[in-house]
Design a protein around this motif. Structure first.
Motif, PDB file in Angstrom:
ATOM      1  N   LEU A  98       0.836  -1.204   0.000  1.00  0.00           N
ATOM      2  CA  LEU A  98       0.000   0.000   0.000  1.00  0.00           C
ATOM      3  C   LEU A  98       0.873   1.257   0.000  1.00  0.00           C
ATOM      4  O   LEU A  98       0.556   2.254  -0.669  1.00  0.00           O
ATOM      5  CB  LEU A  98      -0.918   0.004   1.226  1.00  0.00           C
ATOM      6  CG  LEU A  98      -2.094  -0.973   1.177  1.00  0.00           C
ATOM      7  CD1 LEU A  98      -2.813  -0.980   2.513  1.00  0.00           C
ATOM      8  CD2 LEU A  98      -3.060  -0.584   0.068  1.00  0.00           C
ATOM      9  N   ALA A  99       1.972   1.170   0.750  1.00  0.00           N
ATOM     10  CA  ALA A  99       2.876   2.318   0.795  1.00  0.00           C
ATOM     11  C   ALA A  99       3.457   2.591  -0.586  1.00  0.00           C
ATOM     12  O   ALA A  99       3.559   3.751  -1.012  1.00  0.00           O
ATOM     13  CB  ALA A  99       3.995   2.057   1.801  1.00  0.00           C
ATOM     14  N   ASP A 100       3.785   1.513  -1.293  1.00  0.00           N
ATOM     15  CA  ASP A 100       4.284   1.669  -2.657  1.00  0.00           C
ATOM     16  C   ASP A 100       3.236   2.336  -3.524  1.00  0.00           C
ATOM     17  O   ASP A 100       3.535   3.248  -4.307  1.00  0.00           O
ATOM     18  CB  ASP A 100       4.658   0.308  -3.255  1.00  0.00           C
ATOM     19  CG  ASP A 100       5.941  -0.231  -2.643  1.00  0.00           C
ATOM     20  OD1 ASP A 100       6.666   0.584  -2.012  1.00  0.00           O
ATOM     21  OD2 ASP A 100       6.197  -1.441  -2.763  1.00  0.00           O
ATOM     22  N   THR A 101       2.012   1.863  -3.379  1.00  0.00           N
ATOM     23  CA  THR A 101       0.915   2.428  -4.171  1.00  0.00           C
ATOM     24  C   THR A 101       0.757   3.907  -3.850  1.00  0.00           C
ATOM     25  O   THR A 101       0.564   4.743  -4.744  1.00  0.00           O
ATOM     26  CB  THR A 101      -0.408   1.681  -3.853  1.00  0.00           C
ATOM     27  OG1 THR A 101      -0.182   0.298  -3.961  1.00  0.00           O
ATOM     28  CG2 THR A 101      -1.522   2.106  -4.795  1.00  0.00           C
ATOM     29  N   LEU A 102       0.877   4.198  -2.565  1.00  0.00           N
ATOM     30  CA  LEU A 102       0.739   5.572  -2.115  1.00  0.00           C
ATOM     31  C   LEU A 102       1.849   6.450  -2.705  1.00  0.00           C
ATOM     32  O   LEU A 102       1.592   7.582  -3.153  1.00  0.00           O
ATOM     33  CB  LEU A 102       0.794   5.583  -0.584  1.00  0.00           C
ATOM     34  CG  LEU A 102       0.321   6.827   0.122  1.00  0.00           C
ATOM     35  CD1 LEU A 102      -1.144   7.113  -0.207  1.00  0.00           C
ATOM     36  CD2 LEU A 102       0.469   6.647   1.637  1.00  0.00           C
ATOM     37  N   ARG A 103       3.050   5.895  -2.702  1.00  0.00           N
ATOM     38  CA  ARG A 103       4.180   6.644  -3.243  1.00  0.00           C
ATOM     39  C   ARG A 103       3.937   6.962  -4.713  1.00  0.00           C
ATOM     40  O   ARG A 103       4.138   8.082  -5.161  1.00  0.00           O
ATOM     41  CB  ARG A 103       5.460   5.808  -3.074  1.00  0.00           C
ATOM     42  CG  ARG A 103       6.746   6.627  -3.228  1.00  0.00           C
ATOM     43  CD  ARG A 103       7.963   5.781  -2.971  1.00  0.00           C
ATOM     44  NE  ARG A 103       8.011   5.265  -1.620  1.00  0.00           N
ATOM     45  CZ  ARG A 103       8.042   3.965  -1.306  1.00  0.00           C
ATOM     46  NH1 ARG A 103       7.977   3.056  -2.238  1.00  0.00           N
ATOM     47  NH2 ARG A 103       8.122   3.590  -0.047  1.00  0.00           N
ATOM     48  N   VAL A 104       3.491   5.977  -5.416  1.00  0.00           N
ATOM     49  CA  VAL A 104       3.208   6.174  -6.843  1.00  0.00           C
ATOM     50  C   VAL A 104       2.134   7.225  -7.015  1.00  0.00           C
ATOM     51  O   VAL A 104       2.232   8.114  -7.881  1.00  0.00           O
ATOM     52  CB  VAL A 104       2.782   4.838  -7.499  1.00  0.00           C
ATOM     53  CG1 VAL A 104       2.307   5.066  -8.935  1.00  0.00           C
ATOM     54  CG2 VAL A 104       3.924   3.853  -7.484  1.00  0.00           C
ATOM     55  N   ALA A 105       1.131   7.154  -6.166  1.00  0.00           N
ATOM     56  CA  ALA A 105       0.029   8.115  -6.265  1.00  0.00           C
ATOM     57  C   ALA A 105       0.528   9.535  -6.036  1.00  0.00           C
ATOM     58  O   ALA A 105       0.109  10.479  -6.712  1.00  0.00           O
ATOM     59  CB  ALA A 105      -1.063   7.772  -5.259  1.00  0.00           C
ATOM     60  N   ARG A 106       1.436   9.648  -5.102  1.00  0.00           N
ATOM     61  CA  ARG A 106       1.982  10.995  -4.836  1.00  0.00           C
ATOM     62  C   ARG A 106       2.849  11.456  -6.009  1.00  0.00           C
ATOM     63  O   ARG A 106       2.794  12.621  -6.430  1.00  0.00           O
ATOM     64  CB  ARG A 106       2.787  10.984  -3.550  1.00  0.00           C
ATOM     65  CG  ARG A 106       1.930  10.772  -2.325  1.00  0.00           C
ATOM     66  CD  ARG A 106       2.656  11.233  -1.076  1.00  0.00           C
ATOM     67  NE  ARG A 106       1.981  10.753   0.127  1.00  0.00           N
ATOM     68  CZ  ARG A 106       0.826  11.203   0.563  1.00  0.00           C
ATOM     69  NH1 ARG A 106       0.172  12.126  -0.115  1.00  0.00           N
ATOM     70  NH2 ARG A 106       0.298  10.727   1.653  1.00  0.00           N
ATOM     71  N   GLU A 107       3.631  10.519  -6.536  1.00  0.00           N
ATOM     72  CA  GLU A 107       4.457  10.876  -7.684  1.00  0.00           C
ATOM     73  C   GLU A 107       3.602  11.346  -8.858  1.00  0.00           C
ATOM     74  O   GLU A 107       3.964  12.256  -9.576  1.00  0.00           O
ATOM     75  CB  GLU A 107       5.307   9.686  -8.112  1.00  0.00           C
ATOM     76  CG  GLU A 107       6.500   9.438  -7.208  1.00  0.00           C
ATOM     77  CD  GLU A 107       7.207   8.147  -7.570  1.00  0.00           C
ATOM     78  OE1 GLU A 107       8.079   7.737  -6.788  1.00  0.00           O
ATOM     79  OE2 GLU A 107       6.895   7.548  -8.623  1.00  0.00           O
ATOM     80  N   ARG A 108       2.497  10.689  -8.986  1.00  0.00           N
ATOM     81  CA  ARG A 108       1.617  11.046 -10.113  1.00  0.00           C
ATOM     82  C   ARG A 108       0.714  12.222  -9.762  1.00  0.00           C
ATOM     83  O   ARG A 108      -0.216  12.524 -10.507  1.00  0.00           O
ATOM     84  CB  ARG A 108       0.743   9.846 -10.495  1.00  0.00           C
ATOM     85  CG  ARG A 108       1.480   8.594 -10.873  1.00  0.00           C
ATOM     86  CD  ARG A 108       1.917   8.641 -12.331  1.00  0.00           C
ATOM     87  NE  ARG A 108       2.892   7.625 -12.602  1.00  0.00           N
ATOM     88  CZ  ARG A 108       2.606   6.383 -13.022  1.00  0.00           C
ATOM     89  NH1 ARG A 108       1.361   6.039 -13.208  1.00  0.00           N
ATOM     90  NH2 ARG A 108       3.567   5.548 -13.254  1.00  0.00           N
ATOM     91  N   LYS A 109       0.963  12.808  -8.614  1.00  0.00           N
ATOM     92  CA  LYS A 109       0.195  13.978  -8.170  1.00  0.00           C
ATOM     93  C   LYS A 109      -1.280  13.670  -7.956  1.00  0.00           C
ATOM     94  O   LYS A 109      -2.133  14.541  -8.040  1.00  0.00           O
ATOM     95  CB  LYS A 109       0.300  15.141  -9.179  1.00  0.00           C
ATOM     96  CG  LYS A 109       1.680  15.431  -9.684  1.00  0.00           C
ATOM     97  CD  LYS A 109       2.449  16.255  -8.679  1.00  0.00           C
ATOM     98  CE  LYS A 109       3.789  16.700  -9.299  1.00  0.00           C
ATOM     99  NZ  LYS A 109       4.821  16.876  -8.299  1.00  0.00           N
ATOM    100  N   ILE A 110      -1.565  12.439  -7.773  1.00  0.00           N
ATOM    101  CA  ILE A 110      -2.960  12.105  -7.448  1.00  0.00           C
ATOM    102  C   ILE A 110      -3.244  12.511  -6.020  1.00  0.00           C
ATOM    103  O   ILE A 110      -4.310  12.980  -5.688  1.00  0.00           O
ATOM    104  CB  ILE A 110      -3.215  10.598  -7.666  1.00  0.00           C
ATOM    105  CG1 ILE A 110      -3.141  10.297  -9.155  1.00  0.00           C
ATOM    106  CG2 ILE A 110      -4.579  10.182  -7.136  1.00  0.00           C
ATOM    107  CD1 ILE A 110      -3.220   8.844  -9.479  1.00  0.00           C
ATOM    108  N   LEU A 111      -2.209  12.298  -5.214  1.00  0.00           N
ATOM    109  CA  LEU A 111      -2.359  12.602  -3.797  1.00  0.00           C
ATOM    110  C   LEU A 111      -1.323  13.633  -3.402  1.00  0.00           C
ATOM    111  O   LEU A 111      -0.156  13.517  -3.750  1.00  0.00           O
ATOM    112  CB  LEU A 111      -2.153  11.305  -3.004  1.00  0.00           C
ATOM    113  CG  LEU A 111      -2.724  11.245  -1.616  1.00  0.00           C
ATOM    114  CD1 LEU A 111      -4.244  11.340  -1.659  1.00  0.00           C
ATOM    115  CD2 LEU A 111      -2.312   9.930  -0.971  1.00  0.00           C
ATOM    116  N   ARG A 112      -1.745  14.634  -2.674  1.00  0.00           N
ATOM    117  CA  ARG A 112      -0.798  15.649  -2.239  1.00  0.00           C
ATOM    118  C   ARG A 112      -0.181  15.258  -0.894  1.00  0.00           C
ATOM    119  O   ARG A 112      -0.649  14.340  -0.235  1.00  0.00           O
ATOM    120  CB  ARG A 112      -1.483  16.994  -2.117  1.00  0.00           C
ATOM    121  CG  ARG A 112      -1.925  17.516  -3.469  1.00  0.00           C
ATOM    122  CD  ARG A 112      -2.475  18.905  -3.359  1.00  0.00           C
ATOM    123  NE  ARG A 112      -2.790  19.393  -4.692  1.00  0.00           N
ATOM    124  CZ  ARG A 112      -3.122  20.636  -4.935  1.00  0.00           C
ATOM    125  NH1 ARG A 112      -3.177  21.519  -3.956  1.00  0.00           N
ATOM    126  NH2 ARG A 112      -3.380  21.033  -6.156  1.00  0.00           N
TER     127      ARG A 112
END
Lengths: 116, 484
Positions: A98-112
């Motif tokens: 999940l942390a990996d997914t979260l990291r990716v999401a942040r990289e993709r600017k989905i999540l701030r």
């Protein structure tokens, strides 16, 4: 009891594993802990809760212990559930995923935010 | 209330799940109920439960379908049906209740259809055969009163009220002088053989138990072959002899051979208004066989009934007798001299003793509407009063039905002697111009899963000589009514 599947690990099962990280809990306490750790978004009903517990017992991710709840008499002993080594390992692996997914999401600017 | 609703919802889960986690699920529900007592919290609780149910139920049953416990199932043989066990353990109480309800409904439907077809195809108690005069069913066949209400069914015989002119002589009724055409003493071997052949043919065709019919037929032939009947030159003697032989072989006291000096009619006997009036008068003269209806000391209601009379004739007398007992604290029904009667009358008396319709099992044929009591009876105070039924070795037929059913329904305490043991009734079949026989033809299913009282009688709950039965029952009733 029929065999239940845990692959991929359902969200409810993961939350239960996490809830048990700090100590043994009985069913109702698990439900409350999950509610708290999800900010009230997930309130496990008895069907989902005990179905998940059964599945994790079968996979030796948790184990059952009989003990009294705080403030309750010995005669009112409940089934508590305890995280096993395998359960803790799986919870960690799932959390890292999940942390990996979260990291990716942040990289993709989905999540701030800058956490993780 | 909330918990009951939740228990119901929990009952929808598969039994394995309930067995493993039912208690915990209930505990969880209680905990939430305790903590979430505000209105919106309660609404949220029920919403959670219903949402959980919607998701969990299909999933749990899905698990069951995916993995039935086939491992315990033996190898299926070619062409042999096999079964998969989906649920282990004992069925739930609700499932049992539902199953019972469905079974009872199915049973009632079958009974109703049998009753309907019995009424439509052959009137109960009125059986026609190719060679019979289609008389009314002579259920109590020690003698056959033919002058009764047309179409009625009767079991047992009212003593001393069989109307004259019946045309038949029962072996217990004594001889009657031959009037026309046939001399009682001129039964020759050829006619004897004809009667025996006719009896055997009728037995095989109509008796409800083929095995017993065969056995009885063989006994009749054996007796004839051994020359046991050679001395029977009179019709009445031969009839009595054949009756004994048939009863010995079958154990059925309703099998009977009758002799009539007058030619038996070849068609249905005409039921003249005179016949009916004669029977009605005879019954009314006997006060409808109600010997006593009174209140004994200690407010015990006592009814001595020697016959269950035809409702159409004696209904009002019977109701009046029962009304006499209405304020009693306990009821003693004296059937020690009761020789049977009409099922509708048995049902009428029993109706007063229940607050809901009860099935009165009667082994003489398919159930009819009178097989259920017409309870509750308006104004009756007897439905919850203790009931004692007095029996003797003479209590017979319909009276035995009354005793048996009340005993099985645990509604009465039977005090006295084992009854006479006449359960079956028969339809009358013409054998030739002067001989006819009564044959039990059908038997209904005993809901108590036991053999009926044919040949063995109904055993009392308290065995005591018939003469002491009233005293014993009175003492028991008084003791029961004593304040504790």
């Amino acid at each position: 009891m029929p065999k239940r599947k845990l692959d991929p690990l359902p969200s409810a099962a993961f939350q239960i594993l996490v809830s048990l990280a700090d100590g043994d809990l009985h069913g109702y306490a698990i439900m409350r802990q999950v509610e708290e750790q999800t900010g009230g978004r997930l309130r496990l009903g008895p069907g989902t809760l005990y179905s998940s517990i059964q599945a994790m017992l079968e996979e030796n991710l948790i184990e059952e212990v009989l003990q009294s709840a705080e403030g309750e008499a010995l005669s009112e002993r409940r089934r508590f559930y305890r995280l096993t080594g395998a359960g803790r390992k799986l919870a960690r692996a799932e959390a890292e995923k999940l942390a990996d997914t979260l990291r990716v999401a942040r990289e993709r600017k989905i999540l701030r935010g800058d956490y993780v | 209330m909330s918990e009951k609703v939740y228990l119901f919802l929990l009952g929808l889960f598969p039994s394995q799940f309930r067995d493993a986690y039912g208690d915990e699920a209930v505990q969880l529900f209680r905990d939430r109920l305790h903590d979430e007592w505000r209105f919106f919290a309660r609404v949220r609780l029920w919403w959670d439960l219903l949402a959980d149910l919607a998701v969990s139920l299909p999933r749990e049953y899905g698990y069951l379908r995916q993995s039935p416990t086939t491992t315990s199932i033996p190898q299926r043989l070619e062409g042999t049906p096999g079964f998969y066990l989906l649920e282990g353990g004992s069925p739930r109480a609700e499932a049992l209740c539902l199953g019972t309800l469905l079974s009872a409904t199915a049973l009632m439907a079958v009974s109703f259809s049998m009753s309907w077809s019995a009424r439509t195809i052959s009137v109960p108690g009125l059986t026609l055969s190719d060679n019979t005069p289609a008389t009314k069913s002579p259920a109590g066949v020690d003698s056959i009163p033919l002058g009764l209400r047309s179409g009625a069914q009767i079991s047992g015989v009212p003593p001393n009220v069989a109307p004259e002119g019946s045309g038949l002589v029962g072996q217990n009724e004594g001889m009657r002088a031959p009037t026309t055409e046939h001399n009682d003493s001129d039964v020759d071997p050829a006619e004897r053989q004809r009667v025996i052949d006719g009896a055997v043919a009728n037995l095989k065709q109509y008796y409800f138990d083929r095995g017993v019919a065969q056995k009885t037929a063989e006994a009749l032939f054996a007796h004839e072959k051994n020359g046991d009947n050679n001395a029977a030159r009179e019709g009445t003697t031969l009839a009595a002899l054949l009756t004994t032989q048939m009863r010995d072989a079958s154990g059925d006291t309703h099998l009977v051979m009758e002799y009539s000096p007058d030619p038996l009619p070849s068609g249905p006997p005409a039921q003249t208004p005179e016949d009916e009036a004669r029977f009605r008068d005879a019954m009314l003269q006997q006060n409808c066989m109600i010997r006593k209806a009174e209140i004994l000391p200690h407010n015990l209601g006592y009814l001595k009934l020697d016959f269950f009379p035809d409702d159409s004739v004696c209904g009002s007398a019977m109701r009046k007798a029962m009304a006499t007992l209405n304020h009693a604290d306990a009821i003693i029904l004296d059937l020690r001299d009761n020789s049977g009667g009409f099922p509708d009358s048995v049902s009428l008396v029993a109706s007063y003793l229940f607050d809901h319709p009860e099935y009165m099992y009667e082994p003489r044929g398919a159930p009819t509407e009178d097989s259920w009591t017409h309870s509750p009876v308006a104004g009756s105070l007897l439905a919850d009063k203790p009931v004692y039924v007095l029996t003797s070795s003479s209590t017979w037929s319909g009276a035995e039905q009354f005793s048996y059913d009340l005993k099985m329904l645990k509604r009465a305490t039977l005090v006295g002697e084992t009854t006479r043991g006449g359960a079956h009734a028969g339809a009358f079949h013409r054998v030739d111009d002067h001989f006819g026989m009564g044959i039990p033809e059908e038997r209904s299913i005993n809901p108590y899963g036991k053999t009926d009282w044919e040949g063995v009688g109904v055993t009392p709950d308290v065995k005591v000589g018939a003469a002491k039965a009233l005293d014993t029952a009175s003492k028991m009733a008084v003791a029961k009514l004593q304040p504790k």
